[in-house]
Design an enzyme around this catalytic site. Structure first.
Site, PDB file in Angstrom:
ATOM      1  N   LYS A  77       0.838  -1.200   0.000  1.00 61.64           N
ATOM      2  CA  LYS A  77       0.000   0.000   0.000  1.00 61.64           C
ATOM      3  C   LYS A  77       0.873   1.251   0.000  1.00 61.64           C
ATOM      4  O   LYS A  77       1.864   1.330   0.741  1.00 61.64           O
ATOM      5  CB  LYS A  77      -0.909  -0.029   1.226  1.00 61.64           C
ATOM      6  CG  LYS A  77      -1.921   1.096   1.311  1.00 61.64           C
ATOM      7  CD  LYS A  77      -2.835   0.902   2.517  1.00 61.64           C
ATOM      8  CE  LYS A  77      -3.864   2.011   2.635  1.00 61.64           C
ATOM      9  NZ  LYS A  77      -4.792   1.784   3.773  1.00 61.64           N
ATOM     10  N   SER A 151      -9.325   2.060   2.385  1.00 62.06           N
ATOM     11  CA  SER A 151      -8.359   2.733   1.548  1.00 62.06           C
ATOM     12  C   SER A 151      -7.295   1.811   0.956  1.00 62.06           C
ATOM     13  O   SER A 151      -6.497   2.244   0.118  1.00 62.06           O
ATOM     14  CB  SER A 151      -7.670   3.838   2.370  1.00 62.06           C
ATOM     15  OG  SER A 151      -6.939   3.296   3.451  1.00 62.06           O
ATOM     16  N   SER A 175     -10.081  -0.049   6.585  1.00 55.65           N
ATOM     17  CA  SER A 175      -9.419   0.071   5.288  1.00 55.65           C
ATOM     18  C   SER A 175      -8.788  -1.209   4.767  1.00 55.65           C
ATOM     19  O   SER A 175      -8.390  -1.261   3.599  1.00 55.65           O
ATOM     20  CB  SER A 175      -8.355   1.174   5.344  1.00 55.65           C
ATOM     21  OG  SER A 175      -8.965   2.433   5.438  1.00 55.65           O
TER      22      SER A 175
END
Length: 446
Positions: A77, A151, A175
């Site tokens: 990420k 996210s 997320s």
């Protein structure tokens, strides 16, 4: 000819350790899949093709037999530092400056033999449950008209599309679990302090945790053991647990739709048949949970945005941070989080695991949410993902586990929650669900 795309991390690592395949071959196959399909999926902000192949070759100088993730491609990420790459956090306001060293979780994955193939797209500052912005849009590989979630949306999309068998993400209000539920993956948000955090400026007041995204419980367990630096332990013998099933939204006024309530009830029925003590029971969520969640969500963004040029932030991010600034002082006291833990602890003294729907409804359409107004984003996010925030506020472990399908054929999912220190128990229950109700690993894109 054997293909390694679509194989699990466990299978790949075993083959590399046994020298049945070279790390370069595995990595090259996954890079080829990224090149072929990521233009449609949008999982990656940047792909490390040359660097990843070089790092795969370097593994041959190490003792492959000692590496639990030998030769396994991993996506990271884009809010965690990868040496030699910029960490952009989905924003035009962040510097395009290469990191000098890996984040500790990335370093642990590399020490275990994993190869970082790229950094994945996130919404700006990792704020929202949809992933789109100036660096790209991550779509659900099972339904490209829908967002992958957020996210950690790019990380989830990468794994669901077969571009990497595992990915690293993090979870401050859901997320990891939100995109995993959208994309048919297993995700574990560890309890506070189990895996090193170091996310943004203060981990959203200690609510944000790093964790794995994987296609199987076995892979999630393996990656978690590396991230937590616990050493790999085999699954425990099945234990009889007390499991509460609740389909009520923790946030007042939000309706959980039928596919998700049905999934939770069917999962509960299978676990009861397997011998667990399963009963309907709603946690005593307080009415103030909605406002507390909003205060913490916005305040975390306010802190992360402090040293950035607001003129280079998207409007929804600027408003989110502006709202949050008024809450930062109160949120830092931790009073509400402690009150929530005290309120919910008796429930978890009676129940080993809480089983809920993972989401309230399918994910929003994949559109330019970053160009839409703040309130519209808030309402869309809250309406579909109200199930996750309480467990960031408490700091307790929680998982998303695929279970069944939605009417359009995309994955459905349930959530498992436990008391502090129950990560192994959650993985065990998730593993039982995987056996009782198997799911497809990756979406077909061709």
């Amino acid at each position: 000819m054997t293909t390694w795309v679509g194989r699990t991390a466990t299978e790949i690592a075993a083959a590399v350790r046994e020298q049945r395949v070279a790390p370069r071959e595995v990595v090259a196959e996954h890079l080829a899949r990224i090149e072929r399909f990521d233009g449609r999926v949008g999982a990656f902000r940047t792909v490390r093709a040359e660097a990843a192949l070089a790092e795969a070759d370097e593994l041959l100088s190490r003792d492959l037999g000692s590496l639990p993730l030998a030769g396994v491609p991993v996506a990271v990420k884009d809010n965690l530092a990868v040496r030699g790459e910029a960490t952009r956090m989905g924003s035009a306001a962040t510097p395009d400056t290469p990191a000098d060293e890996d984040h500790v979780t990335v370093a642990r994955l590399r020490a275990a033999g994993a190869v970082v193939v790229g950094l994945t797209n996130v919404p700006e500052l990792c704020v929202f449950g949809t992933t789109e912005g100036v660096h790209g849009t991550a779509r659900n590989p099972w339904d490209l008209s829908r967002t992958a979630g957020g996210s950690s949306g790019g990380s989830a999309a990468a794994v669901a599309a077969g571009m990497a068998p595992i990915a690293l993400g993090n979870d401050g209000m859901g997320s990891l679990r939100i995109p995993a539920a959208n994309c048919g993956l297993v995700a574990l948000k560890p309890g506070h302090g189990v895996v090193p955090a170091g996310i943004g400026h203060g981990d959203w007041f200690g609510m944000s945790e790093n964790g794995p995204l994987a296609t199987t419980v076995e892979d999630a367990r393996l990656m978690f053991s590396v991230l937590a630096d616990t050493g790999q332990a085999p699954p425990a013998e099945p234990a009889t647990r007390t499991i509460a099933v609740s389909v009520r939204s923790p946030l007042a006024g939000i309706r959980v739709t039928r596919p998700y309530t049905t999934a939770a009830r069917q999962a509960a029925a299978l676990l009861a048949e397997a011998g667990h003590r399963v009963r309907p029971a709603d946690p005593p969520y307080p009415l103030w949970l909605s406002t507390t969640s909003l205060a913490h969500w916005t305040a975390g963004t306010a802190v992360d945005a402090e040293d950035l040029d607001p003129r280079r932030l998207a409007r929804r991010t600027r408003v989110h941070a502006a709202v949050g600034r008024r809450f930062v002082t109160g949120v830092r006291t931790g009073v509400r989080r402690e009150q929530l833990r005290a309120r919910l602890a008796p429930f978890f003294a009676e129940h080993d695991v809480l089983l809920t729907p993972a989401l309230a409804r399918r994910s929003p359409a994949s559109v330019a949410w970053h160009e839409r107004g703040w309130l519209r984003n808030i309402l869309a996010n809250t309406a579909y993902s109200p199930m996750t925030p309480p467990w960031n506020l408490t700091g307790w472990p929680a998982m998303a586990v695929p279970f069944g399908t939605l009417p359009n054929g995309a994955p459905c999912a349930v959530q498992l929650v436990g008391r502090p220190g129950s990560e192994a128990a959650l993985l065990d229950v998730a593993g039982q669900l995987e056996v009782l109700n198997p799911w497809r690993r990756t979406a077909r894109l061709d």
